[in-house]
Scaffold this active site. Sequence first.
Site, short mmCIF file in Angstrom:
data_model
loop_
_atom_site.label_atom_id
_atom_site.label_comp_id
_atom_site.label_asym_id
_atom_site.label_seq_id
_atom_site.Cartn_x
_atom_site.Cartn_y
_atom_site.Cartn_z
N ASP A 37 0.88 -1.45 0.25
CA ASP A 37 0.07 0.00 -0.04
C ASP A 37 0.99 1.34 -0.07
O ASP A 37 2.16 1.35 0.47
CB ASP A 37 -0.87 -0.02 1.47
CG ASP A 37 -1.87 0.89 1.12
OD1 ASP A 37 -2.37 1.43 -0.06
OD2 ASP A 37 -2.60 1.14 2.16
N GLY A 38 0.40 2.46 -0.46
CA GLY A 38 0.93 3.84 -0.49
C GLY A 38 1.55 4.08 -1.65
O GLY A 38 2.11 5.18 -1.82
N ARG A 41 0.28 7.55 -2.55
CA ARG A 41 0.85 8.74 -1.42
C ARG A 41 2.12 8.86 -2.14
O ARG A 41 2.90 9.98 -1.86
CB ARG A 41 0.74 8.18 -0.34
CG ARG A 41 -0.47 8.46 0.64
CD ARG A 41 -0.89 7.72 1.79
NE ARG A 41 -1.34 6.40 1.49
CZ ARG A 41 -1.48 5.54 2.37
NH1 ARG A 41 -1.17 5.58 3.61
NH2 ARG A 41 -1.91 4.37 2.01
N TRP A 42 3.11 7.84 -2.43
CA TRP A 42 4.15 8.02 -2.81
C TRP A 42 4.42 9.03 -3.93
O TRP A 42 5.28 9.93 -4.02
CB TRP A 42 4.98 6.77 -3.24
CG TRP A 42 6.24 6.73 -3.58
CD1 TRP A 42 7.42 6.41 -2.96
CD2 TRP A 42 6.90 6.93 -4.90
NE1 TRP A 42 8.64 6.33 -3.56
CE2 TRP A 42 8.18 6.62 -4.99
CE3 TRP A 42 6.53 7.19 -6.19
CZ2 TRP A 42 8.97 6.92 -5.96
CZ3 TRP A 42 7.10 7.20 -7.35
CH2 TRP A 42 8.38 7.07 -7.04
N SER A 82 -7.37 -5.59 -5.21
CA SER A 82 -8.74 -6.15 -4.60
C SER A 82 -9.91 -6.15 -5.30
O SER A 82 -10.05 -5.23 -6.32
CB SER A 82 -8.79 -5.33 -3.24
OG SER A 82 -9.04 -3.99 -3.41
N GLU A 84 -12.42 -4.51 -4.27
CA GLU A 84 -12.72 -3.22 -4.38
C GLU A 84 -11.92 -2.02 -5.06
O GLU A 84 -12.63 -1.04 -5.43
CB GLU A 84 -12.70 -2.83 -2.68
CG GLU A 84 -13.63 -3.42 -2.02
CD GLU A 84 -13.31 -5.06 -1.64
OE1 GLU A 84 -12.19 -5.44 -1.78
OE2 GLU A 84 -14.03 -5.85 -1.26
N ASN A 85 -10.96 -2.65 -5.68
CA ASN A 85 -9.87 -1.50 -6.56
C ASN A 85 -10.67 -1.19 -7.86
O ASN A 85 -10.27 -0.15 -8.30
CB ASN A 85 -8.84 -2.15 -6.63
CG ASN A 85 -7.73 -1.96 -5.21
OD1 ASN A 85 -7.09 -2.99 -5.14
ND2 ASN A 85 -8.15 -1.13 -4.39
N ARG A 88 -11.76 2.27 -8.41
CA ARG A 88 -10.86 3.49 -9.03
C ARG A 88 -11.11 3.80 -10.58
O ARG A 88 -11.83 3.08 -11.27
CB ARG A 88 -9.34 2.96 -9.06
CG ARG A 88 -9.00 2.62 -7.34
CD ARG A 88 -7.77 2.20 -7.01
NE ARG A 88 -7.45 1.94 -5.77
CZ ARG A 88 -6.28 2.04 -5.16
NH1 ARG A 88 -5.33 2.40 -5.89
NH2 ARG A 88 -6.16 1.82 -3.82
N GLU A 220 0.96 -12.84 12.71
CA GLU A 220 1.56 -11.40 13.31
C GLU A 220 1.46 -10.31 12.40
O GLU A 220 1.98 -10.52 11.36
CB GLU A 220 3.05 -11.99 13.77
CG GLU A 220 3.20 -13.20 14.78
CD GLU A 220 2.66 -12.40 16.14
OE1 GLU A 220 2.66 -11.45 16.37
OE2 GLU A 220 2.24 -13.55 16.93
C1 IPE Z 1 -5.50 -2.77 -0.39
O1 IPE Z 1 -5.07 -1.38 -0.44
C2 IPE Z 1 -5.70 -3.35 -1.71
C3 IPE Z 1 -4.12 -3.61 -2.34
C4 IPE Z 1 -3.04 -3.49 -1.83
C5 IPE Z 1 -4.09 -4.37 -3.53
P1 IPE Z 1 -6.14 -0.23 -0.52
O2 IPE Z 1 -5.40 1.04 -0.82
O3 IPE Z 1 -7.27 -0.47 -1.73
O4 IPE Z 1 -7.09 -0.42 0.73
P2 IPE Z 1 -7.91 0.69 1.47
O5 IPE Z 1 -8.89 1.32 0.24
O6 IPE Z 1 -7.06 1.75 1.90
O7 IPE Z 1 -8.43 0.09 2.75
C1 IPE Z 2 -1.45 0.59 -3.43
O1 IPE Z 2 -1.33 1.52 -3.48
C2 IPE Z 2 -1.71 -0.17 -4.77
C3 IPE Z 2 -3.04 -0.83 -5.04
C4 IPE Z 2 -4.00 -0.77 -4.10
C5 IPE Z 2 -3.15 -1.36 -6.23
P1 IPE Z 2 -2.42 2.79 -3.31
O2 IPE Z 2 -2.86 2.95 -4.66
O3 IPE Z 2 -3.73 2.17 -2.54
O4 IPE Z 2 -1.80 3.89 -2.65
P2 IPE Z 2 -2.43 4.97 -1.82
O5 IPE Z 2 -2.95 4.22 -0.43
O6 IPE Z 2 -3.65 5.65 -2.42
O7 IPE Z 2 -1.35 5.63 -1.37
MG MG Z 3 -4.10 2.29 -0.68
#
Ligand code: IPE
Ligand code: IPE
Ligand code: MG
Length: 262
Positions: A37-38, A41-42, A82, A84-85, A88, A220
């Site tokens: 994740d992130g 934001r990066w 996911s 849920e993704n 986007r 863990e």
């Molecule tokens: C979880 O990250 C899914 C993946 C890393 C593929 P998200 O960025 O989708 O999760 P939420 O929305 O912050 O819970």
């Molecule tokens: C994780 O990074 C990658 C996927 C969920 C595919 P994000 O795209 O969720 O990055 P943030 O959480 O918006 O920073």
């Molecule tokens: Mg994320």
Amino acid sequence: MSRDELLAWIPSGHPDESLVREIHFDRLPVHVAVIMDGNGRWAAQRHLPRVEGHRAGIDSVRDSVETAARLGIQVLTLYAFSMENWKRPASEVGTLMQLLKRYLRSELDTLLSNDIRFRVIGRMEDLAPDIQEELHAAIQRTSSSRGMLFNIALNYGGRAEIVDAARRAMTSGVRPEDLDEQRFASFLYTAGQPDPDLLIRTSGEMRVSNYLLWQIAYSEIYVTDTLWPDFRRRHLLEAVLAYQKRERRYGGISSPAVIGAK
Ligand code: IPE
Ligand code: IPE
Ligand code: MG
């Protein structure tokens, strides 16, 4: 794999050497699961579009897969997309899928040379045909590898997995009275695999986001503020070291107390 194998890969005098020397190779987590994740934001920190974060995250995937394999982790499961993704923007989803395709093409030889077996968990059938084709090719080409199992969670949802398992259980002919936890687990996408010992989430969020809900019952959890595109070998080694300092109880009592109670 072993300490020597890992050290042979690290340039002599590199700071990661001392981390490797601290690791207890007889107490490695067998299965490591990661919520990558992130990326967004990066990219935002650099005033770049979100997809640049995903692009940069590929290097972290490459580094983590190779580190885990050389370390001797038996199963590595990365959460890439996911269910849920899909919420986007279509352009972001499209880029993620194209990056996946490119990753598979460029990394297949590395996966093979590291004896890594590639698998997908999730509703793969709902992905675009060209992506499915690429995934099937990678699964097929690495199917006789005997080293680390590398699961990628794609179009994955923990609740959907449990529903899919329940459906399979119902149509399998198993009698309700014969259904127990072990049997039920054999209908999950991860059938036959050990549960994750260590669950890593990058970028500081304290939630599981529908990941491996059944399997993480006693994992863990290690959350790092490091954003996924910055995650490298060192961070994985640090997570393993933190894991090795934990005391796993599984609902019991701590080990010295167990001895004291005898
Ligand atoms: C979880 O990250 C899914 C993946 C890393 C593929 P998200 O960025 O989708 O999760 P939420 O929305 O912050 O819970
Ligand atoms: C994780 O990074 C990658 C996927 C969920 C595919 P994000 O795209 O969720 O990055 P943030 O959480 O918006 O920073
Ligand atoms: Mg994320």
